[in-house]
Write an enzyme that holds these catalytic residues in place. Structure first.
Site, PDB file in Angstrom:
ATOM      1  N   HIS A 160     -32.958 104.506 -31.001  1.00  0.00           N
ATOM      2  CA  HIS A 160     -33.577 104.128 -32.277  1.00  0.00           C
ATOM      3  C   HIS A 160     -34.070 105.300 -33.091  1.00  0.00           C
ATOM      4  O   HIS A 160     -34.613 105.091 -34.184  1.00  0.00           O
ATOM      5  CB  HIS A 160     -34.767 103.205 -32.036  1.00  0.00           C
ATOM      6  N   LYS A 164     -40.904 108.392 -43.813  1.00  0.00           N
ATOM      7  CA  LYS A 164     -40.690 107.248 -44.703  1.00  0.00           C
ATOM      8  C   LYS A 164     -41.192 107.542 -46.123  1.00  0.00           C
ATOM      9  O   LYS A 164     -40.874 106.835 -47.065  1.00  0.00           O
ATOM     10  CB  LYS A 164     -41.372 106.006 -44.136  1.00  0.00           C
ATOM     11  N   LYS A 175     -33.816  92.814 -45.547  1.00  0.00           N
ATOM     12  CA  LYS A 175     -34.570  91.622 -45.952  1.00  0.00           C
ATOM     13  C   LYS A 175     -34.719  91.584 -47.470  1.00  0.00           C
ATOM     14  O   LYS A 175     -34.581  90.535 -48.098  1.00  0.00           O
ATOM     15  CB  LYS A 175     -35.961  91.628 -45.309  1.00  0.00           C
ATOM     16  N   LYS A 219     -43.927  99.070 -44.751  1.00  0.00           N
ATOM     17  CA  LYS A 219     -43.365  99.575 -43.503  1.00  0.00           C
ATOM     18  C   LYS A 219     -44.431 100.432 -42.844  1.00  0.00           C
ATOM     19  O   LYS A 219     -45.451 100.738 -43.463  1.00  0.00           O
ATOM     20  CB  LYS A 219     -42.093 100.384 -43.765  1.00  0.00           C
ATOM     21  N   ARG A 220     -44.216 100.844 -41.598  1.00  0.00           N
ATOM     22  CA  ARG A 220     -45.156 101.768 -40.982  1.00  0.00           C
ATOM     23  C   ARG A 220     -45.327 103.006 -41.860  1.00  0.00           C
ATOM     24  O   ARG A 220     -44.386 103.405 -42.573  1.00  0.00           O
ATOM     25  CB  ARG A 220     -44.646 102.172 -39.588  1.00  0.00           C
TER      26      ARG A 220
HETATM   27  C1  PLP Z   1     -38.889  94.232 -40.970  1.00  0.00           C
HETATM   28  C2  PLP Z   1     -40.225  94.701 -40.557  1.00  0.00           C
HETATM   29  C3  PLP Z   1     -40.435  96.050 -40.247  1.00  0.00           C
HETATM   30  C4  PLP Z   1     -39.347  97.092 -40.379  1.00  0.00           C
HETATM   31  O1  PLP Z   1     -39.405  97.614 -41.689  1.00  0.00           O
HETATM   32  P1  PLP Z   1     -38.644  98.959 -42.094  1.00  0.00           P
HETATM   33  O2  PLP Z   1     -38.793  98.996 -43.566  1.00  0.00           O
HETATM   34  O3  PLP Z   1     -37.217  98.773 -41.669  1.00  0.00           O
HETATM   35  O4  PLP Z   1     -39.312 100.066 -41.405  1.00  0.00           O
HETATM   36  C5  PLP Z   1     -41.697  96.462 -39.872  1.00  0.00           C
HETATM   37  N1  PLP Z   1     -42.711  95.589 -39.789  1.00  0.00           N
HETATM   38  C6  PLP Z   1     -42.559  94.284 -40.096  1.00  0.00           C
HETATM   39  C7  PLP Z   1     -43.735  93.379 -40.010  1.00  0.00           C
HETATM   40  C8  PLP Z   1     -41.315  93.793 -40.478  1.00  0.00           C
HETATM   41  O5  PLP Z   1     -41.173  92.497 -40.760  1.00  0.00           O
END
Ligand code: PLP
Length: 795
Positions: A351, A536, A642, A530-531
């Site tokens: 990952h 990022k 998403k 996101k985190r």
């Molecule tokens: C989809 C999702 C992630 C992943 O988000 P990225 O933008 O791909 O890092 C992280 N946390 C939650 C709660 C999610 O639903």
């Protein structure tokens, strides 16, 4: 006591309220009703669940075991109702009881047994495995405390424990009989040519099972989470001697193992407890897998035909040596044979390529906890070196045990999670191993489940799609391409645009209620959730916002497109730079939101405690999806998928799955900016690259200067000296060097948004062309390329 009503849902709810919860309807609280509904729904899953298990035994089918330290599940009640196709029935039953259906769904705690994308992927995979009728088990840890709850105090992140298990969990079945005793430490005894590990400490792993039902309720699999228990929970002797606390000490220690989720997203802390957790859940799972196999088979050599184990990242890597140990030490197979069998079963998903996130352990710590495993790893390395004498790549060396190498060497297949990432694996982290084992690395681009991430979270869009092309898309997301011809129909496109408008209005209401801020619904809803991590680049986003604010102030009449910048995400508690980014965003938001000169044109909001539920709320209301990582650093991303599926346009770099999203939605429907992987690598070699970029872009220079001078922290002007020092100095993640192009792309976004109709068209094309990013497609890929597993429902 009356029989439990089987068909009438309302009667079943009343029955459970009375007999399962022991509540008089006159005194029942929302919690009681929610539990009663959950039990009534669960009853409808259980029969199918048992049938699926029986079918798997009868067919003697290959089973898939997905080992993951994290499952970011979120709420389950709606998911289960939707997959059983009981939504109308459930709503009617709840409303007939005088209750609010939405409110009842929202009463469920959000199960956050994961940090981010990796854990959410595991949850999407569980749902898709069940949808496809693939016999599978998820194995993980039943953390008492999931990911911490985030709040802000003066803009700073505060962490509080998440206690989702304070209330009884309606979905799980405790299995007190399904326990394994696991050892740690101790000695190795060699007697009459055989070697055995004699551990010193013991804990038990107790299973808790949650059924996972697939779309249309045709199949259900099991998510089995392990909880730590003491072998001798209670010391009566010490208790009788009056030492009450010490009497329960064993139990407290054992429970510590499954107490908390490590809140590290991508950096590994060399924590003893963390390694214990990894061994604890991997070893319990491997024993369970062997036990199940041995109920039906005698010949262990058949194991690879009946068992496929997927290691989600390296956290379960110890499963490899543990399986070898059980086969060799405990069951007496020759070492080489044990190794071959284990390798025939195991597979590994990588990952991350971030060097600091590649897990490794000091050998002293490793040996103190798992002495026999360290010996076996050396034998595994020797066998590998003998088979491939040309080059020496080993899991154990230089005083460390490297879990990436171990996982690779022990695996039948190794996969990356997006095409770009898989390619980079072959040329960077696993270059040598890929040369030695050509063909072992395969790509399986991530996906998300359309049930949760479109159908449930965006009911307006779901209704429009179903009205247009029927409901087949929910189980076969690539059918979304059938929307394309309708996009040229002005009436249809207006309906599509109206969905977004309504979703945005809904979000505005929620933000007003919860956060006392009125958002401008006419603005572009620009979302980065996101985190928080330097790679990022949330700081690139806030820098652009600051520069935009300055520019609007200079020139308020220039016909700006209004923007609302929405942030969400947690920082690991020990990641101070990330926490500074959070504080900077909050500080900047406070100043900018209060500025009358830019009011209505630029608003910034950081929503606390980002989790699955919040993602479900925000994504359907987003116009713009921020996917702006430094090229080469985001393995895939799933948030990006998403958003595209829900009709947001992406502003993004050529990184992770952005590359594949752009290919599919069309480059004219994607706002691309920034350096490529190769350009980024070259740029890092340029001396003073950040200073050069800043000198070349007065907007960037001015934005950084404002931060440096304390424009957003007047009470503490040098609060952001760390961030400023990094941005103007090493800037490894190339924020400064990508800024100008990001600014350019953002102004293209402004322009494009001004043409409402064309924007809607581009957004609709994003939705129509993103069906490939269903996790059903991903799981089919794993089944065919990695597991050799087949569907038992003909999917
Ligand atoms: C989809 C999702 C992630 C992943 O988000 P990225 O933008 O791909 O890092 C992280 N946390 C939650 C709660 C999610 O639903």
């Amino acid at each position: 006591m009356d029989d439990l009503p089987r068909t009438d849902l309302r009667a079943a709810i009343m029955w459970h309220l009375t007999y399962t919860l022991g509540k008089d309807p006159d005194h029942a609280q929302l919690f009681d009703w929610r539990m009663a509904l959950s039990h009534a729904v669960r009853d409808r899953i259980v029969d199918r669940w048992m049938t699926a298990t029986r079918d798997t035994y009868r067919a003697d089918a290959k089973r898939v075991y997905y080992l993951s330290m994290e499952f970011l599940i979120g709420r389950l009640l709606e998911d289960n109702i939707v997959n059983l196709q009981m939504t109308d029935q459930a709503r009617a039953a709840i409303e007939s009881l005088g209750l609010d259906y939405r409110q009842l769904l929202l009463d469920e705690p959000d199960a956050a047994l994961g940090n981010g994308g990796l854990g959410r992927l595991a949850a999407c995979f569980m749902e898709s495995l069940a949808t496809l009728g693939c016999p599978a088990y998820g194995y993980g840890i039943r953390y008492e405390h999931g990911l911490f709850r985030q709040s802000f105090l003066d803009g700073r992140q505060q962490e509080a424990p998440e206690d989702w298990l304070q209330q009884p969990n309606a979905w799980e079945f405790e299995r007190p009989e399904a326990r394994f005793t696991l050892g740690f430490g101790g000695n190795i005894l060699t007697r009459a040519g055989t070697t055995r590990w004699e551990p010193e400490h013991f804990v038990q792993a107790e299973a808790f099972d949650t059924p996972v039902i697939g779309w249309r309720g045709r199949w259900a699999n099991t998510l089995r989470l392990w909880a730590g228990r003491a072998v001798n929970p209670f010391d009566l002797e010490r208790f009788n001697a009056g030492d009450f606390a010490a009497a329960a000490e064993n139990e407290a220690l054992a429970r510590t193992i499954s107490r908390v989720l490590y809140p590290e997203d991508s950096t590994e802390k060399g924590k003893y407890l963390r390694l214990m957790q990894e061994y604890f859940f991997s070893a319990a799972s491997i024993r369970d897998i062997l036990r199940r196999f041995e109920t039906a088979h005698q010949d262990l050599r058949l194991l690879p035909q009946k068992v496929a184990i997927q290691m989600n990242d390296t956290h379960p890597a110890i499963a490899g040596p543990e399986l070898v140990r059980l086969l060799h030490d405990e069951r007496g197979l020759p070492f080489d044979e044990a190794l071959d069998i284990a390798r025939g079963c195991l597979n590994y998903t990588n990952h991350t390529l971030l060097p600091e996130a590649l897990e490794s352990w000091g050998e002293a710590l490793f040996a103190s906890l798992l002495p026999r495993h360290l010996q076996l790893i050396d034998r595994i390395d020797d066998a590998h070196a003998k088979a491939h004498p040309a080059r020496r790549v080993s899991a154990h060396g230089d005083g460390r045990v490297r879990m990436g190498e171990l996982s690779f060497i022990m695996s039948n297949r190794v996969n990356g999670v997006a095409a770009l990432h898989t390619g980079l694996m072959k040329t960077t982290v696993f270059r040598e191993l890929n040369d030695l084992h050509p063909g072992r690395i395969v790509n399986e681009t991530n996906g998300v489940t359309p049930r949760r991430w479109v159908h449930s979270c965006n009911p307006r869009l779901s209704a429009l799609i179903t009205d247009t092309i029927g409901d087949g898309w929910i189980g076969d997301l690539e059918k979304l391409t059938e929307l394309e011809p309708h996009i040229d129909d002005a009436d249809w496109l207006a309906r599509f645009a109206q969905v977004k408008t309504d979703n945005k209005a809904g979000l505005c209401d929620w933000v007003t209620r919860e956060h006392e801020l009125m958002l401008n619904p006419e603005a572009i809803f620009d979302v980065q959730i996101k985190r928080i991590h330097e790679y990022k680049r949330q700081h690139l986003n806030i820098l652009e916002a600051i520069a935009l604010w300055q520019e609007i102030r200079d020139n308020p009449g220039a016909g700006w497109t209004p923007r609302v910048k929405i942030f969400g995400g947690k920082a690991a508690p020990g990641y101070f730079f990330a926490k500074d980014i959070i504080r900077l965003i909050n500080d900047a938001a406070r100043v900018i939101n209060a500025d009358a000169a830019t009011h209505g044109l630029l608003q910034i909001i950081y929503l606390p405690n980002y989790n699955v539920t919040m993602a479900e709320r925000l994504i359907p209301a987003a116009d713009l999806s921020e996917q702006i990582s430094t090229a080469g650093k985001e393995a895939s991303g799933t948030g990006n998928m998403k958003f595209a599926l829900n009709g947001a346009l992406t502003i993004g770099t050529l990184d992770g799955a952005n590359v594949e999203i752009r290919e599919r939605v069309g480059k004219e429907n994607f706002f691309l900016f920034g350096m490529t992987v190769d350009e980024a690598e070259a740029r890092r070699q340029v001396e003073n690259h950040a200073a050069g970029a800043i000198a070349a872009d007065p907007r960037l220079a001015r934005a950084i200067e404002a931060i440096r001078a304390g424009a957003f922290s007047p009470d503490e002007p040098d609060r952001y000296a760390g961030i400023v020092g990094n941005l103007t100095g090493p800037d490894y993640f190339l924020v400064a060097s990508d800024f100008s192009d990001y600014w350019r792309a953002q102004r293209e976004v402004d322009q494009a948004y001004a043409d409402k109709r064309n924007w809607a068209r581009m957004a609709a094309l994003n939705a129509a062309r993103s069906g490939w990013f269903s996790s059903d497609r991903t799981i089919r890929g794993y089944m065919a390329d990695i597991w050799g597993a087949r569907s038992l429902t003909g999917n």
